[in-house]
Design a protein around this motif. Structure first.
Motif, PDB file in Angstrom:
ATOM      1  N   VAL A   1       0.876  -1.031   0.054  1.00 60.46           N
ATOM      2  CA  VAL A   1      -0.027  -0.150   0.114  1.00 60.46           C
ATOM      3  C   VAL A   1       0.856   1.521   0.071  1.00 60.46           C
ATOM      4  O   VAL A   1       0.449   2.112  -0.937  1.00 60.46           O
ATOM      5  CB  VAL A   1      -0.913  -0.104   1.140  1.00 60.46           C
ATOM      6  N   PRO A   2       1.927   1.337   0.835  1.00 59.63           N
ATOM      7  CA  PRO A   2       2.790   2.709   0.811  1.00 59.63           C
ATOM      8  C   PRO A   2       3.253   2.736  -0.806  1.00 59.63           C
ATOM      9  O   PRO A   2       3.190   4.060  -1.122  1.00 59.63           O
ATOM     10  CB  PRO A   2       3.800   2.330   1.814  1.00 59.63           C
ATOM     11  N   ALA A   3       3.808   2.032  -1.082  1.00 60.27           N
ATOM     12  CA  ALA A   3       4.467   1.820  -2.383  1.00 60.27           C
ATOM     13  C   ALA A   3       3.348   2.282  -3.696  1.00 60.27           C
ATOM     14  O   ALA A   3       3.516   3.098  -4.322  1.00 60.27           O
ATOM     15  CB  ALA A   3       5.159   0.550  -2.876  1.00 60.27           C
ATOM     16  N   ALA A   4       2.113   1.782  -3.605  1.00 62.92           N
ATOM     17  CA  ALA A   4       1.012   2.296  -4.385  1.00 62.92           C
ATOM     18  C   ALA A   4       0.729   3.643  -4.328  1.00 62.92           C
ATOM     19  O   ALA A   4       0.544   4.431  -5.073  1.00 62.92           O
ATOM     20  CB  ALA A   4      -0.140   1.362  -4.079  1.00 62.92           C
ATOM     21  N   ASN A   5       0.781   4.261  -2.947  1.00 63.33           N
ATOM     22  CA  ASN A   5       0.520   5.561  -2.853  1.00 63.33           C
ATOM     23  C   ASN A   5       1.603   6.475  -3.458  1.00 63.33           C
ATOM     24  O   ASN A   5       1.535   7.529  -3.880  1.00 63.33           O
ATOM     25  CB  ASN A   5       0.329   5.797  -1.329  1.00 63.33           C
ATOM     26  N   ALA A   6       2.704   6.199  -3.460  1.00 66.82           N
ATOM     27  CA  ALA A   6       3.804   6.753  -3.900  1.00 66.82           C
ATOM     28  C   ALA A   6       3.571   6.867  -5.383  1.00 66.82           C
ATOM     29  O   ALA A   6       3.804   7.656  -6.052  1.00 66.82           O
ATOM     30  CB  ALA A   6       5.101   6.047  -3.418  1.00 66.82           C
TER      31      ALA A   6
ATOM     32  N   TRP B   1      12.677   5.407   0.226  1.00 65.11           N
ATOM     33  CA  TRP B   1      13.157   5.573   1.495  1.00 65.11           C
ATOM     34  C   TRP B   1      12.056   5.794   2.427  1.00 65.11           C
ATOM     35  O   TRP B   1      12.192   5.817   3.825  1.00 65.11           O
ATOM     36  CB  TRP B   1      13.963   6.440   1.873  1.00 65.11           C
ATOM     37  N   VAL B   2      10.928   6.351   1.814  1.00 71.62           N
ATOM     38  CA  VAL B   2       9.941   7.013   2.637  1.00 71.62           C
ATOM     39  C   VAL B   2       9.302   6.028   3.728  1.00 71.62           C
ATOM     40  O   VAL B   2       9.000   6.203   4.845  1.00 71.62           O
ATOM     41  CB  VAL B   2       8.835   7.452   2.049  1.00 71.62           C
ATOM     42  N   SER B   3       9.230   4.744   3.241  1.00 74.96           N
ATOM     43  CA  SER B   3       8.546   3.600   4.184  1.00 74.96           C
ATOM     44  C   SER B   3       9.277   3.171   5.416  1.00 74.96           C
ATOM     45  O   SER B   3       8.964   2.524   6.182  1.00 74.96           O
ATOM     46  CB  SER B   3       8.091   2.129   3.195  1.00 74.96           C
ATOM     47  N   ARG B   4      10.550   3.460   5.327  1.00 75.74           N
ATOM     48  CA  ARG B   4      11.653   3.213   6.369  1.00 75.74           C
ATOM     49  C   ARG B   4      11.768   4.240   7.709  1.00 75.74           C
ATOM     50  O   ARG B   4      12.417   4.039   8.405  1.00 75.74           O
ATOM     51  CB  ARG B   4      13.187   3.082   5.687  1.00 75.74           C
ATOM     52  N   VAL B   5      11.003   5.404   7.192  1.00 77.35           N
ATOM     53  CA  VAL B   5      11.103   6.519   8.334  1.00 77.35           C
ATOM     54  C   VAL B   5       9.839   5.742   9.440  1.00 77.35           C
ATOM     55  O   VAL B   5       8.645   5.733   9.098  1.00 77.35           O
ATOM     56  CB  VAL B   5      10.436   7.722   7.773  1.00 77.35           C
ATOM     57  N   SER B   6      10.453   6.073  10.637  1.00 78.68           N
ATOM     58  CA  SER B   6       9.490   5.272  11.711  1.00 78.68           C
ATOM     59  C   SER B   6       8.640   6.602  12.314  1.00 78.68           C
ATOM     60  O   SER B   6       7.538   6.627  12.356  1.00 78.68           O
ATOM     61  CB  SER B   6      10.174   4.786  12.843  1.00 78.68           C
ATOM     62  N   ARG B   7       9.405   7.502  12.682  1.00 79.18           N
ATOM     63  CA  ARG B   7       8.596   8.620  13.524  1.00 79.18           C
ATOM     64  C   ARG B   7       7.849   9.439  12.516  1.00 79.18           C
ATOM     65  O   ARG B   7       8.253  10.765  12.239  1.00 79.18           O
ATOM     66  CB  ARG B   7       9.483   9.505  14.507  1.00 79.18           C
ATOM     67  N   GLN B   8       6.744   9.025  12.140  1.00 79.91           N
ATOM     68  CA  GLN B   8       6.148   9.807  10.772  1.00 79.91           C
ATOM     69  C   GLN B   8       5.505  11.181  11.229  1.00 79.91           C
ATOM     70  O   GLN B   8       5.165  11.936  10.588  1.00 79.91           O
ATOM     71  CB  GLN B   8       5.198   8.850  10.054  1.00 79.91           C
ATOM     72  N   GLY B   9       4.777  11.164  12.571  1.00 74.50           N
ATOM     73  CA  GLY B   9       4.244  12.402  13.038  1.00 74.50           C
ATOM     74  C   GLY B   9       5.243  13.737  12.951  1.00 74.50           C
ATOM     75  O   GLY B   9       5.051  14.692  12.293  1.00 74.50           O
TER      76      GLY B   9
ATOM     77  N   ASP C   1       5.754  18.134  -0.640  1.00 73.99           N
ATOM     78  CA  ASP C   1       4.294  17.844  -0.356  1.00 73.99           C
ATOM     79  C   ASP C   1       4.090  16.576  -0.808  1.00 73.99           C
ATOM     80  O   ASP C   1       3.100  15.752  -0.325  1.00 73.99           O
ATOM     81  CB  ASP C   1       3.647  18.770  -1.448  1.00 73.99           C
ATOM     82  N   VAL C   2       4.673  15.720  -1.531  1.00 80.02           N
ATOM     83  CA  VAL C   2       4.551  14.396  -2.123  1.00 80.02           C
ATOM     84  C   VAL C   2       4.895  13.307  -0.971  1.00 80.02           C
ATOM     85  O   VAL C   2       4.288  12.395  -0.600  1.00 80.02           O
ATOM     86  CB  VAL C   2       5.191  14.023  -3.500  1.00 80.02           C
ATOM     87  N   ILE C   3       5.884  13.585  -0.354  1.00 80.95           N
ATOM     88  CA  ILE C   3       6.181  12.922   0.812  1.00 80.95           C
ATOM     89  C   ILE C   3       5.346  12.973   1.861  1.00 80.95           C
ATOM     90  O   ILE C   3       4.969  12.040   2.476  1.00 80.95           O
ATOM     91  CB  ILE C   3       7.728  13.196   1.320  1.00 80.95           C
ATOM     92  N   SER C   4       4.789  14.154   2.151  1.00 83.61           N
ATOM     93  CA  SER C   4       3.946  14.238   3.032  1.00 83.61           C
ATOM     94  C   SER C   4       2.321  13.442   2.517  1.00 83.61           C
ATOM     95  O   SER C   4       1.852  12.838   3.608  1.00 83.61           O
ATOM     96  CB  SER C   4       3.355  15.958   3.406  1.00 83.61           C
ATOM     97  N   SER C   5       2.138  13.497   1.311  1.00 85.44           N
ATOM     98  CA  SER C   5       0.854  12.791   0.851  1.00 85.44           C
ATOM     99  C   SER C   5       1.108  11.499   1.081  1.00 85.44           C
ATOM    100  O   SER C   5       0.206  10.498   1.527  1.00 85.44           O
ATOM    101  CB  SER C   5       0.798  13.232  -0.577  1.00 85.44           C
ATOM    102  N   VAL C   6       2.193  10.916   0.801  1.00 88.37           N
ATOM    103  CA  VAL C   6       2.453   9.373   0.968  1.00 88.37           C
ATOM    104  C   VAL C   6       2.023   9.005   2.315  1.00 88.37           C
ATOM    105  O   VAL C   6       1.587   7.868   2.594  1.00 88.37           O
ATOM    106  CB  VAL C   6       3.735   8.905   0.260  1.00 88.37           C
ATOM    107  N   TRP C   7       2.835   9.593   3.124  1.00 97.09           N
ATOM    108  CA  TRP C   7       2.623   9.172   4.717  1.00 97.09           C
ATOM    109  C   TRP C   7       1.369   9.308   5.064  1.00 97.09           C
ATOM    110  O   TRP C   7       0.551   8.355   5.700  1.00 97.09           O
ATOM    111  CB  TRP C   7       3.544  10.103   5.606  1.00 97.09           C
TER     112      TRP C   7
END
Length: 406
Positions: free
Chosen positions: A136-141, A273-281, A318-324
């Motif tokens: 799902v995260p890859a699909a959103n990217a 790399w986006v899916s490897r970020v843990s502290r997404q808040g 903005d796109v990184i924010s959208s994926v998360w």
């Protein structure tokens, strides 16, 4: 970039259909803003296009999300797509016959927004049904890349169409390309509702809103996006900036409209790399702060290429924010509630920029172009830090927590 979701045929067709049709949408975004500017020479009226989009988004976004939880999602996606296509044909006809009526344009935009308000939540709720959770995260990217490609290629094609054929040619391109999205919806398998089915209506919508209100993480993911778009979205100011600073050049207008999406394409292409970020808040607060400061810097720039560069930096953030934000929502919600939550997400994600356009147009009328642009970007950065870090649940949120409740 993680391209594994494209190995699933249903997702691949949706993705390709959206890629093609979103180019047409980008063409119309440029053309309709320019047409309203030429008819009124007012950034306030250009900003009112945002309200023509926003009101149907609220009504039909929430209702469409509730319906998506109660009916076959393929059929609903087709119905919403047809409404959007009819609106594109309507705006094409008004350009062909030379009506030159700004209120008719607002009606066409509102009808198109109605179609989008139905298809947006439905499409978002379909993704977790046709893909496994880890994809799902890859699909959103990948989906972010779709919108970004459309927002880059669309304005460029729109600039060429306006320069060589006028508004009717631009709208005709959109009407033709939108058929790809219709085809993709037709090829989807049947997607009947799962779990407990609620009759679409106020009660079903209220259940979705209560679910969000009970989750500080989901609530704040919406709040920080609203802050980003309402305070810092400068799109309604592009026609005035083009007229004042760049001699009314269609090419300059195309570059301005494509700038943020250029950054979004770059951000999506290197999003592994986006899916490897843990502290997404905390990470969301950081990237939205970058977005606001980049917009402010663009407002201070004195050359087209500097404006484009800073807006592109904002597009990456903005796109990184959208994926998360999208991944948190899709994985956090049970399937029987995904449509309703996607409806709220659609209202926020698509409605926020429209409110931002209204804010930009109104403040430009009161404080001038530079004050509206730069002030909005700085206000965004300051506000998102103050608000985003004040909620401990959001500040301490870890990515693995997104799949907890079921």
């Amino acid at each position: 970039m993680d391209t594994r979701p494209l190995g699933v045929a249903a997702f691949r067709r949706i993705w390709l259909g959206q890629t093609v049709s979103n180019i047409g949408v980008g063409v119309t975004v440029v053309a309709v803003g320019q047409q309203v500017w030429e008819l009124t020479h007012s950034s306030f009226y250009v900003g009112l296009l945002g309200m023509a989009n926003f009101v149907p988004l609220i009504v039909f976004g929430l209702w469409g999300g509730a319906v998506a939880d109660a009916v076959d999602r393929r059929k609903l996606l087709l119905a919403g797509s047809l409404i959007a296509w009819v609106s594109t044909l309507f705006i094409l006809i008004q350009a062909l016959v030379g009506m030159d009526n700004v209120w008719l344009i607002f009606v066409a935009v509102a009808l198109n927004s109605t179609g989008f308000a139905i298809t947006g939540p439905t499409r978002g709720a379909i993704i977790p049904r046709i893909l496994t959770p880890e994809l799902v995260p890859a699909a959103n990217a990948l989906n972010s890349l779709v919108y970004s490609i459309g927002a880059v290629a669309g304005p460029m094609i729109g600039a060429v169409a306006l320069a060589n054929g006028g508004f009717a040619v631009a709208y005709g391109v959109d009407a033709l390309l939108f058929t790809a999205s219709l085809y993709a919806a037709l090829r989807l398998p049947s997607l009947p509702p799962l779990g407990e089915v609620r009759r679409p209506g106020a009660r079903a919508v209220a259940e979705g809103l209560r679910f969000i209100a009970g989750s500080p993480v989901l609530m704040m993911s919406f709040v920080v996006d609203i802050i980003a778009m309402v305070f810092a979205m400068p799109r309604a100011l592009f026609p005035e900036l083009t007229d004042v600073s760049f001699g009314g050049s269609p090419a300059a207008l195309g570059w301005l409209n494509a700038a943020m999406a250029i950054g979004s394409v770059a951000g999506a292409l290197f999003s592994g790399w986006v899916s490897r970020v843990s502290r997404q808040g905390v990470a969301l607060v950081v990237v939205i702060t970058v977005w606001g400061l980049a917009v402010a810097a663009a407002g201070l720039a004195d050359s087209l290429w500097l404006v484009v560069t800073f807006l592109a930096v904002g597009g990456v953030a903005d796109v990184i924010s959208s994926v998360w934000r999208q991944s948190i929502l899709q994985l956090y919600a049970p399937d029987e509630m995904r449509g309703r939550l996607q409806g709220v997400f659609t209202v926020v994600v698509a409605g926020g920029p429209r409110l931002g356009e209204l804010r930009a147009g109104a403040t430009a009328t009161m404080f001038g172009l530079s004050g509206a642009w730069v002030g909005g970007g700085i206000a965004c950065a300051v506000t998102v830090i103050a608000v985003g870090l004040s909620v401990s649940g959001f500040r301490n949120f870890r990515a693995h927590q997104a799949t907890a409740p079921r």
